[in-house]
Enzyme design. Structure first.
Site, PDB file in Angstrom:
ATOM      1  N   HIS A 134       0.184   3.149  -8.254  1.00 59.85           N
ATOM      2  CA  HIS A 134       0.903   2.088  -8.959  1.00 59.85           C
ATOM      3  C   HIS A 134       0.198   1.659 -10.245  1.00 59.85           C
ATOM      4  O   HIS A 134       0.844   1.117 -11.148  1.00 59.85           O
ATOM      5  CB  HIS A 134       1.102   0.875  -8.046  1.00 59.85           C
ATOM      6  CG  HIS A 134       2.237   1.021  -7.087  1.00 59.85           C
ATOM      7  ND1 HIS A 134       3.547   0.745  -7.410  1.00 59.85           N
ATOM      8  CD2 HIS A 134       2.262   1.430  -5.790  1.00 59.85           C
ATOM      9  CE1 HIS A 134       4.328   0.965  -6.370  1.00 59.85           C
ATOM     10  NE2 HIS A 134       3.570   1.384  -5.369  1.00 59.85           N
ATOM     11  N   ASP A 141       8.124   1.103  -5.874  1.00 56.76           N
ATOM     12  CA  ASP A 141       8.599   0.806  -4.520  1.00 56.76           C
ATOM     13  C   ASP A 141       9.991   0.204  -4.650  1.00 56.76           C
ATOM     14  O   ASP A 141      10.207  -0.732  -5.437  1.00 56.76           O
ATOM     15  CB  ASP A 141       7.681  -0.201  -3.824  1.00 56.76           C
ATOM     16  CG  ASP A 141       6.282   0.334  -3.586  1.00 56.76           C
ATOM     17  OD1 ASP A 141       6.104   1.561  -3.578  1.00 56.76           O
ATOM     18  OD2 ASP A 141       5.363  -0.490  -3.409  1.00 56.76           O
ATOM     19  N   GLU A 203       5.615   6.563   3.444  1.00 55.54           N
ATOM     20  CA  GLU A 203       6.285   5.325   3.029  1.00 55.54           C
ATOM     21  C   GLU A 203       7.688   5.650   2.526  1.00 55.54           C
ATOM     22  O   GLU A 203       7.840   6.292   1.487  1.00 55.54           O
ATOM     23  CB  GLU A 203       5.482   4.627   1.923  1.00 55.54           C
ATOM     24  CG  GLU A 203       4.078   4.226   2.355  1.00 55.54           C
ATOM     25  CD  GLU A 203       3.262   3.617   1.231  1.00 55.54           C
ATOM     26  OE1 GLU A 203       3.761   3.550   0.078  1.00 55.54           O
ATOM     27  OE2 GLU A 203       2.120   3.210   1.485  1.00 55.54           O
ATOM     28  N   HIS A 206       8.317   4.365  -1.281  1.00 57.39           N
ATOM     29  CA  HIS A 206       7.429   4.674  -2.413  1.00 57.39           C
ATOM     30  C   HIS A 206       7.759   6.027  -3.029  1.00 57.39           C
ATOM     31  O   HIS A 206       7.764   7.054  -2.340  1.00 57.39           O
ATOM     32  CB  HIS A 206       5.970   4.662  -1.926  1.00 57.39           C
ATOM     33  CG  HIS A 206       4.966   5.003  -2.988  1.00 57.39           C
ATOM     34  ND1 HIS A 206       4.039   4.085  -3.431  1.00 57.39           N
ATOM     35  CD2 HIS A 206       4.722   6.141  -3.677  1.00 57.39           C
ATOM     36  CE1 HIS A 206       3.277   4.661  -4.357  1.00 57.39           C
ATOM     37  NE2 HIS A 206       3.680   5.908  -4.517  1.00 57.39           N
TER      38      HIS A 206
END
Length: 238
Positions: A134, A141, A203, A206
């Site tokens: 990130h 996300d 995830e 993500h």
């Protein structure tokens, strides 16, 4: 060190820009800002311009399949200080959920909890060779909202530290509600990967493009073209 952190970075110095939030829906208030995460003058709603174009492409594809549906932005750019804040916060939350005092743990308990946190969260490394995804401006996300503007059921919330977060966790479920959640996850993954993103293996929310995790998943000698975005974003902010 995670496997993708061995991927070399040749930062292309691509600019970073504000996400045109009017074209998406947004989780509001921003979840990490509301906890007190130290963004300072920086905004969580920034991405590299090339990633932005892929995101707009994904939204267009979603609108074509499901008119009125939108990608809902949860989080995008994250300074190292915010990454550290959220890793510490998550660690403390897991400790308290287990009935433990996060400030008074045995070495064994501390190691166990750190391992659980870092299964999902990237290490808040200031090393230019190992930036959190990130912090590159290449990761985002997100989830989905329907034509009524309501977030669709994805089976588990963003940031949950459990196997339920794995993208295909509900793939073999025979429960109707969980089959629907898996459909929504699959739809999100299809829309994003067709636009050039890669999904985090653990995830469902993500996705990234151009960072080390993306290059590692691309394989075939791919290198990362985005490193820590602190310099390119400081030029925008100033």
């Amino acid at each position: 060190m995670k496997p993708y952190q061995t991927i070399p970075i040749q930062d292309c110095k691509e600019p970073i820009a504000a996400i045109p939030l009017e074209q998406f829906t947004v989780v509001s208030p921003h979840p990490y800002q509301s906890l007190g995460a130290p963004y300072g003058d920086y905004s969580p709603y920034f991405l590299r311009t090339g990633v932005m174009q892929k995101l707009l492409q994904a939204q267009a594809a979603l609108s074509a399949q499901h008119p009125g549906w939108h990608l809902q932005i949860f989080d995008a750019y994250r300074p190292i200080a915010v990454q550290q804040f959220m890793v510490d916060y998550t660690f403390a939350q897991l400790a308290r959920a287990a009935g433990l005092d996060p400030d008074d743990l045995s070495d064994e308990a501390r190691s166990h909890l750190h391992a659980k946190v870092l299964e999902f969260w990237a290490v808040p490394s200031a090393n230019p060779n190992t930036p959190p995804p990130h912090s590159t401006g290449g990761a985002i996300d997100l989830t989905l909202t329907d034509a009524a503007g309501k977030a669709v059921d994805m089976g588990s919330p963003i940031d949950e530290i459990s196997p339920r977060s794995y993208p295909n966790h509900f793939a073999d479920s025979d429960e109707t509600v969980l089959q629907k959640a898996h459909y929504h996850r699959s739809l999100l993954a299809e829309i994003m990967t067709n636009a050039g993103f890669r999904q985090h293996p653990k995830e469902w929310w993500h996705f990234s493009a151009g960072d080390q995790l993306w290059a590692w998943q691309e394989g075939n000698g791919a290198i990362a073209r985005y490193g820590n975005a602190s310099q390119v974003i400081s030029q925008v902010i100033s």
